[in-house]
Design a protein around this motif. Structure first.
Motif, short mmCIF file in Angstrom:
data_model
loop_
_atom_site.label_atom_id
_atom_site.label_comp_id
_atom_site.label_asym_id
_atom_site.label_seq_id
_atom_site.Cartn_x
_atom_site.Cartn_y
_atom_site.Cartn_z
N CYS A 1 0.83 -1.21 0.00
CA CYS A 1 0.00 0.00 0.00
C CYS A 1 0.86 1.26 0.00
N ALA A 2 2.02 1.22 0.66
CA ALA A 2 2.91 2.38 0.65
C ALA A 2 3.44 2.65 -0.75
N LEU A 3 3.83 1.60 -1.46
CA LEU A 3 4.28 1.78 -2.85
C LEU A 3 3.14 2.27 -3.73
N GLY A 4 1.93 1.75 -3.49
CA GLY A 4 0.78 2.24 -4.23
C GLY A 4 0.50 3.71 -3.94
N ALA A 5 0.70 4.11 -2.68
CA ALA A 5 0.50 5.52 -2.33
C ALA A 5 1.52 6.41 -3.04
N VAL A 6 2.73 5.90 -3.24
CA VAL A 6 3.74 6.67 -3.99
C VAL A 6 3.28 6.89 -5.42
N LEU A 7 2.77 5.85 -6.07
CA LEU A 7 2.27 5.99 -7.44
C LEU A 7 1.07 6.93 -7.49
N LEU A 8 0.19 6.83 -6.50
CA LEU A 8 -0.97 7.72 -6.46
C LEU A 8 -0.52 9.17 -6.29
N SER A 9 0.45 9.41 -5.42
CA SER A 9 0.95 10.77 -5.21
C SER A 9 1.59 11.31 -6.49
N ALA A 10 2.37 10.47 -7.17
CA ALA A 10 2.98 10.91 -8.42
C ALA A 10 1.92 11.27 -9.46
N THR A 11 0.85 10.49 -9.52
CA THR A 11 -0.23 10.77 -10.46
C THR A 11 -0.90 12.11 -10.15
N LEU A 12 -1.19 12.35 -8.87
CA LEU A 12 -1.84 13.60 -8.48
C LEU A 12 -0.95 14.80 -8.74
N VAL A 13 0.34 14.66 -8.47
CA VAL A 13 1.28 15.76 -8.72
C VAL A 13 1.35 16.08 -10.20
N LEU A 14 1.43 15.04 -11.03
CA LEU A 14 1.49 15.26 -12.48
C LEU A 14 0.21 15.91 -13.00
N TYR A 15 -0.93 15.48 -12.49
CA TYR A 15 -2.19 16.08 -12.93
C TYR A 15 -2.28 17.54 -12.48
N ALA A 16 -1.81 17.84 -11.25
CA ALA A 16 -1.83 19.22 -10.77
C ALA A 16 -0.92 20.10 -11.63
N LEU A 17 0.26 19.58 -12.00
CA LEU A 17 1.15 20.34 -12.87
C LEU A 17 0.51 20.58 -14.24
N TYR A 18 -0.16 19.56 -14.75
CA TYR A 18 -0.84 19.71 -16.05
C TYR A 18 -1.91 20.80 -15.97
N ARG A 19 -2.73 20.76 -14.91
CA ARG A 19 -3.77 21.78 -14.77
C ARG A 19 -3.17 23.17 -14.65
N ARG A 20 -2.04 23.28 -13.95
CA ARG A 20 -1.43 24.60 -13.73
C ARG A 20 -0.81 25.15 -15.02
N LEU A 21 -0.19 24.26 -15.80
CA LEU A 21 0.50 24.71 -17.00
C LEU A 21 -0.45 24.90 -18.18
N VAL A 22 -1.37 23.96 -18.36
CA VAL A 22 -2.23 23.98 -19.54
C VAL A 22 -3.54 24.73 -19.27
N LYS A 23 -3.97 24.66 -17.98
CA LYS A 23 -5.19 25.36 -17.55
C LYS A 23 -6.43 24.86 -18.30
N THR A 24 -6.46 23.56 -18.60
CA THR A 24 -7.64 22.94 -19.18
C THR A 24 -7.84 21.58 -18.54
N GLU A 25 -9.05 21.04 -18.68
CA GLU A 25 -9.34 19.72 -18.15
C GLU A 25 -8.75 18.65 -19.06
N LEU A 26 -8.39 17.53 -18.47
CA LEU A 26 -7.86 16.40 -19.23
C LEU A 26 -8.99 15.76 -20.02
N SER A 27 -8.75 15.52 -21.31
CA SER A 27 -9.80 14.96 -22.16
C SER A 27 -9.19 14.11 -23.26
N LEU A 28 -9.90 13.04 -23.61
CA LEU A 28 -9.47 12.20 -24.73
C LEU A 28 -9.99 12.73 -26.06
N GLY A 29 -10.89 13.62 -26.03
CA GLY A 29 -11.43 14.14 -27.29
C GLY A 29 -12.83 14.67 -27.11
#
Length: 413
Positions: free
Chosen positions: A385-413
């Motif tokens: 679970c600790a290793l899973g939490a690391v992956l979850l944290s990395a995912t949230l950080v990457l998504y936050a950076l994406y929102r901050r830089l691109v300023k749009t919602e993530l979308s497949l199309g």
């Protein structure tokens, strides 16, 4: 001209409010099943994962009297005789074999040999009645002299609390010493930080190749007529109809020493002997790029279809070269698609398990492989679970950076 305010009668106002409440209740009733589904399938498991990453119940719930007896122990001198008596009391209160097994596994993860020591002592119970604390100590040492080694008692005292940062510290190659201070693990034992960097490295390489391959393909699709683009888009989506396991197994057939790829290269004269394409980093990257490429193409295609083709013609008519117009006018407008596709591919890559496990070697396994090991082999749920939490944290950080830089919602199309 005199303006008069419209006055709503009291009964009509109440009816309007009642009607609004009914509409809101109806809307909530429509979304309630989805909310319950998300709560049960998504929110609750993630909450349980985060709690289990810091929970340490095996020692605290099983050896309550022992932990209390060691509460004021300095962890450097011999443990008090009362600790020996308390340990036998706690062992005698255990009725389920699974409880002592979990305790043995937890202590064995701290110090090698604890599993056999705990199990042999538990099986030797009960001791003679009315033994004093000193006599209990002598009886335990006669049964197994290892009980006089401080390491086993230090492991019990260290894990006496129900909550611990040890699992999370281990994921970044840190640990607590016997006094509770945070230190780095020995160089020979450090592994997880290197594995984490390897996971990010492989994911970044896969994302880069998906972008290099997906961008021109998405651009070509965006220039076709809707009918042609839809037909070719079906070919892009066809891999989704086949499981990841089947596609990874197919790459084993293609990349092996006598596989189609090596035979074709040798028949065309490009190589004189088969290339090592399997059970290494190259095979993992090839298969992951093939599997994840649609996740790059879809957002890119969606963004490119929204860019008017007249922009390029206008830039060329104003004196820009076609290549300069593409890179200075067209490409900046596709950055949101590049960001969305890159984020999707990278996030999916860091959690990949099947493909690296089948096509990679020992030095090509990613973090998810070790999560599976701790879950299925060593049965260490806290570490998994600790290793899973690391992956979850990395995912949230990457998504936050994406929102901050691109300023749009993530979308497949």
């Amino acid at each position: 001209m005199v303006m008069t305010a419209t006055v709503i009668p009291g009964n009509l106002a109440r009816q309007l409010r009642r009607s609004e409440r009914r509409k809101k209740a109806f809307a909530i009733s429509l979304t309630l099943p989805l909310l319950v589904f998300l709560l049960a399938i998504f929110i609750v498991p993630i909450g349980a994962l985060l709690v289990r990453a810091v929970e340490n119940p095996e020692v605290a719930s099983t050896l309550r009297h022992t932990v209390a007896a060691l509460d004021h122990w300095d962890r450097t001198s011999a443990p008090p005789d009362e600790a020996y008596a308390a340990l036998i009391t706690d062992f005698s209160a255990i009725t389920e074999q699974s409880e002592v097994g979990g305790l043995a596994r937890r202590l064995n993860s701290e110090i090698s040999g604890a599993r056999s020591l705990v199990m042999s002592t538990y099986r030797a119970l009960p001791f003679e009645k009315n033994l004093s604390a000193a006599q209990t100590r002598e009886r335990m040492l006669a049964l197994d002299p290892r009980w006089q080694e401080l390491g086993y008692w230090q492991a019990i005292a260290k894990n006496g609390s129900r909550w611990t940062p040890d699992y999370l510290l281990t994921t970044v190659d840190l640990k607590r010493d016997v006094q509770g201070n945070i230190t780095r693990v020995d160089a020979d034992s450090a592994a997880f930080f290197k594995i984490l960097l390897r996971t990010f490295e492989i994911s970044a390489v896969v994302t880069l190749f998906c972008l290099l391959l997906g961008y021109p393909l998405a651009y070509w699709l965006s220039t076709l007529s809707p009918r042609q683009a839809n037909i070719l888009m079906i070919l892009v989506l066809v891999p989704f109809w086949t499981s990841v396991l089947v596609r990874s197994a197919a790459w084993i057939v293609l990349l092996q020493t006598n596989g189609l790829v090596n035979r074709s290269l040798m028949e065309l004269g490009f190589v004189g002997e088969p290339l090592p394409l399997l059970f290494n980093r190259l095979g993992v990257i090839i298969a992951m790029v093939h599997i994840l490429l649609p996740f790059m193409i879809l957002p890119l295609y969606s963004v490119m279809k929204s860019v008017p083709p007249t922009y390029l013609r206008a830039a060329v008519s104003l004196g820009s070269s076609p290549l300069g117009a593409f890179f200075r006018v067209y490409m900046p407008q596709t950055y949101p698609g590049m960001g969305a596709g890159g984020l999707l591919v990278f996030i999916l890559s860091i959690g990949y398990y099947v493909t690296p496990a089948l096509l990679g070697g020992a030095d090509d396994q990613m973090l998810s492989y070790y999560i599976a090991q701790y879950t299925n082999v060593t049965v260490n749920w806290g570490m998994a679970c600790a290793l899973g939490a690391v992956l979850l944290s990395a995912t949230l950080v990457l998504y936050a950076l994406y929102r901050r830089l691109v300023k749009t919602e993530l979308s497949l199309g």
